[in-house]
Design a protein around this motif. Structure first.
Motif: not given
Lengths: 152, 375, 359
Positions: B137, B27, B134-135, C239, C320, B126, B129-130, C60
């Protein structure tokens, strides 16, 4: 406010300062010993309190070091550049990190790159360089590193 | 390691735990190193250690001439390299007193805004994502890819462009530039509602960001915070509005202000800035004037003796370039006032008292680029 | 002729008992079962990992693995081979015994929990009379493995991850248990074959309407949390804690954690499918209708795996698309919202069960 008006206004408060209005912004050179007083006065200056320090740096003139502070007033958009000359062999100046907290990190950076000692700084340590670099100041003009520096 | 043990020795009560976040940590977005003192999950103290990617660009620039040093600066804030180059070019031009052709100015502003869009898109991905999604990104990269393609065609590079140089820009626009930019704008506008649906509207995301990492207006000014981070605290500090350079005083766009000062406000400011950048690009894309792309300058540039300072607004905030010239072909001293460095100093204020998860959210919302901090 | 795996199990059992004495027959049966469970384990690991990667790729807008084998189907085989060949690295200053034991505990609990699962009619390892209680009891043991891994790794991230995981699994066990209780109450039995048999005239999710729907939703949430999956993957929150409790693990020991995670997903989804969606029971409405007869021609094992994989897909979908919760929000969700709802729901279900208001 034009530079001249501004200079006149500041000249009343800061009698010991030398002014230079040839550059982009109003420059003001103060003795290093008086810097803390000047800074505290500038921070609460009537009409234009300089509350935003956007740049703090140092210039090595080979004979002396010059601290350069760029201050901005968020309300009036005025900018003033304050300079203070320091003795190159024993550079010392009061820290202003209690007035502008951004100065804390910038002063640490200047401390390690130029070796300027900031008096009453809350946490004067190396920031970027690893341990063992105390006293070696890479941004000074006479810094030599035969291994890693390539002279052009 | 030495530093960590020192901190443990100096100020750690028994129930505190010191962890190293970084220099390699998912991160911190690079090689930033935080030493965090924890009480359970709560952050008690946060101390950044820098220098893992310090290349001493300032020292390097002292031996490069005024045409060369611009290229090193692309490596500072690599996500807004056009804007870095722009700041350097402005500073040199200020010393040379040259007038830039209008076409070059328009191209510069267009490139700046596209860079800002690319940077904000990457930030959006990002940050999500942090926070654990995740998607987004990948969705953000789909659009960002179109910008990098546009850059690649015109500048020949995708990340460190080195396109804007003192006097104008390096090369003329690629013939497809306008069509591609328009296609990109169309795509982005189509996809933005999708972005909001995926992340902005998500209740978990809102819970994770609202009221987290609050930076008051007073603190923001005192810490010298700039860019979207400061504007989310209600500080009007957009250099494009306050000290307009190039064409920005003729363009219509809003300075986005929020007064929450938390991660959510920073998120909203950046999302709205995407819209503003789109508006700027739209105003200019059909009105690129014909003409030269470079002002006439000498092959070897010499700046007069004096000091020059230029300020531009990068995607992260107020970038300053301070050149002290002795009248030679190389700068005597050059200082880059990077937005990330000042924004970083406010991290402890923002994170103290929060959980580790909050620290990660704040990291995401402040959008630090480490080479920009370390220079 | 309806296909049923019961014929196979019955004939094998009959032949063994006729040929050997009962003790030896039992031992041989145990060995067969062991081999089958391990085979299923390996198979599930391979299939679920590739499924996860394909689902992720689908969400994704990318392709996912597509190099090894047809459409990348053998990617996980290659990955597993790599992990097996890798050095089983044990860092300095770890508690070696616990460090090496932890992955096996996690793995074995996942294996044991599989015992009472009915894969098809009569195709069940152990039809114990407290089947569902057995599963909930065994799955909660896995938290010990996770705590052990986090503690023995001598890593602060691991420790934080393990502590989070402990808090999380212990809390969500409550909701999972209470939502299961609704079904137990409506079926009147803890034996899993009885619960499935009770759904012969319609699955509980249709028959039990409001209370079962509520408990189904809560069960899915709790199941996601218990298996440490996003958005509740606090234990490994990459993270924040890099990899949480398995930061220091590599090679096959890591693979065991990885595999156990997927098998745990399979188990909770299988339990969900069995309790709420009828397990291997085909889609029935009422009794003796033509529709039921048609549905009976689809083998029970297809129904079972179809329902289970549907639930697994839903859980992957969560992962996801959702951001991660923060640890205190996670616990707030459980103790302030899910638990009270569960208790009220249990009361509602009791009233419905007593008054006979379900179908």
């Amino acid at each position: 406010m034009s530079k001249e008006e501004f200079k006149e206004k500041l000249a009343v408060t800061f009698t010991s300062a030398a002014f230079d209005e040839s550059g982009q912004w109003l420059n003001m050179t103060v003795p290093a010993a008086e810097w803390l007083n000047v800074a505290s006065d500038l921070r609460v200056l009537e009409g234009a309190p300089f509350d935003y320090m956007f740049c703090l740096t140092c210039v090595d003139w080979k004979t002396k070091l010059t601290m350069v502070y760029h201050l901005e007033c968020m309300q009036t958009k005025d900018i003033v550049v304050v300079k203070a000359d320091l003795d190159r062999n024993n550079p010392e100046i009061e820290s202003v990190s209690y007035i502008w907290r951004t100065a804390e990190f910038h002063e640490r950076e200047v401390y390690e790159l130029f070796g300027v000692k900031f008096l009453n700084h809350p946490d004067l340590r190396l920031l970027i360089l690893p341990e063992g670099w105390e006293g070696r100041n890479p941004m000074r003009k006479d810094f030599e590193d035969p291994v890693n520096m390539i002279k052009l | 390691m030495y530093r960590e043990s020192q901190i443990i020795r100096n100020n750690t009560p028994d129930n505190y735990m010191v962890i190293n976040v970084g220099p390699q940590h998912p991160s911190t977005h690079g090689v930033l190193h935080f030493v965090i003192t924890l009480n359970g999950e709560t952050v008690v103290k946060l101390e950044p250690h820098l220098g893992y990617i310090h290349r001493s660009i300032e020292k390097m620039c002292e031996s490069l001439n005024y045409r060369q040093f611009v290229y090193v600066t692309s490596r500072m804030d690599y996500l807004s390299s056009h804007i870095n180059n722009h700041a350097c070019a402005l500073c040199v031009e200020q010393g040379l007193q040259v007038e830039i052709p209008e076409r070059a100015q328009v191209i510069r502003v267009l490139m700046d805004e596209l860079t800002r869009l690319a940077s904000h898109l990457l930030w959006w991905g990002s940050m999500a994502m942090d926070i654990g999604a995740l998607t987004p990104f990948f969705h953000a990269f789909r659009e960002r890819e179109m910008i990098t393609e546009i850059f690649e065609e015109t500048c020949g590079a995708r990340l460190t462009m080195n396109y804007i140089c003192p006097g104008g820009v390096m090369a003329d626009l690629h013939p497809d530039f306008q069509a591609k930019v328009k296609a990109f704008l169309k795509q982005l506008k189509e996809k933005l509602p999708e972005y909001h649906e995926l992340v902005t509207g998500n209740i978990i995301f809102q819970n994770r960001t609202k009221g987290i990492g609050i930076l008051s207006k007073k603190d923001a000014i005192s810490f010298g915070v700039s860019g979207p981070t400061a504007r989310a605290s209600g500080v009007s500090c957009d250099v494009r509005k306050r000290y307009p350079y190039e064409l920005y005083d003729k363009l219509e766009f809003k300075e986005v202000l929020e007064d929450g000062g938390d991660c959510w406000a920073r998120y909203l400011v950046r999302m709205e800035e995407i819209n503003q950048s789109v508006a700027i690009v739209e105003q200019l894309i059909d009105h690129i004037p014909e003409g030269d792309i470079q002002a006439k300058t000498k092959a070897v540039l010499k700046l007069p003796k004096g000091e020059f300072y230029s300020r531009v607004e990068t995607a992260r905030g107020d970038l300053g370039v301070y050149i002290v010239s002795e009248g030679g072909t190389t700068p005597y001293r050059i200082k880059f006032r990077s937005p990330g460095f000042s924004n970083l100093s406010a991290m402890e204020t923002m994170c103290k008292g929060g959980k580790i998860g909050d620290f990660v959210a704040v990291m995401g919302s402040v959008d630090l680029v480490i080479p920009d901090i370390d220079r | 002729m309806k296909f049923s795996l019961e014929y196979i199990t019955k004939s094998v059992d009959g032949w063994l008992n006729a040929t050997f004495n009962p003790t030896i027959a039992f031992l041989i049966e145990s060995v067969i079962v062991m081999v089958l469970v391990i085979a299923l384990f390996a198979f599930l690991g391979l299939v679920l990992v590739i499924m996860e990667r394909k689902v992720a790729a689908f969400m994704q807008i990318r392709l996912g693995p597509n190099r090894v084998g047809p459409k990348g189907m053998f990617q996980t085989v290659a990955d597993t081979l790599k992990l097996i060949v890798k050095e089983g690295f044990t860092p300095n200053n770890v508690d070696k015994f616990l460090f090496n034991l932890a992955p096996f505990i996690v793995m074995i609990t996942a294996m044991v929990a599989m015992a009472p699962l009915p894969f098809a009619n009569g195709f069940q390892i152990w039809d114990v009379n407290i089947g569902i209680l057995f599963i909930t009891a065994i799955t909660s043991v896995s938290v010990i493995g996770i705590l052990m891994a986090g503690w023995s790794s001598n890593n602060k991230y691991s420790l934080l991850g393990a502590m989070r995981s402990g808090a999380q699994i212990v809390s969500y066990e409550l909701s999972a248990g209470l939502s299961i209780l609704v079904i137990v109450m409506l079926s009147g039995s803890l034996r899993i074959s009885d619960i499935v048999a009770a759904q012969a005239d319609g699955w509980w999710i249709f028959k039990g309407h409001i209370p079962v729907l509520i408990s189904f939703v809560i069960f899915i949430i709790a199941a996601t949390a218990e298996t440490n999956r996003a958005p509740f993957d606090m234990a490994e929150a990459e993270s924040e804690l890099t990899a949480g409790f398995h930061t220091e693990y590599s090679g096959m020991k890591f693979a065991l954690f990885f595999l156990a995670e997927y098998v745990n997903i399979f188990i909770v989804c299988a339990v969900g499918a069995t309790l709420f969606l009828g397990g291997w029971m085909p889609l029935h409405f009422g009794t003796g209708t033509a529709f039921n007869t048609v549905m009976d021609y689809i083998p029970g094992i297809v129904w079972f795996f179809g329902k289970t994989f549907l639930l697994i897909f839903i859980i992957m979908w969560f992962r996801w698309t959702f951001p991660r919760l923060r640890i205190d929000q996670l616990l707030n969700l459980e103790w302030k919202y899910l638990l009270p709802i569960c208790l009220v729901n249990l009361l509602l279900a009791t009233i419905i069960a007593i008054a006979g208001w379900h179908f």
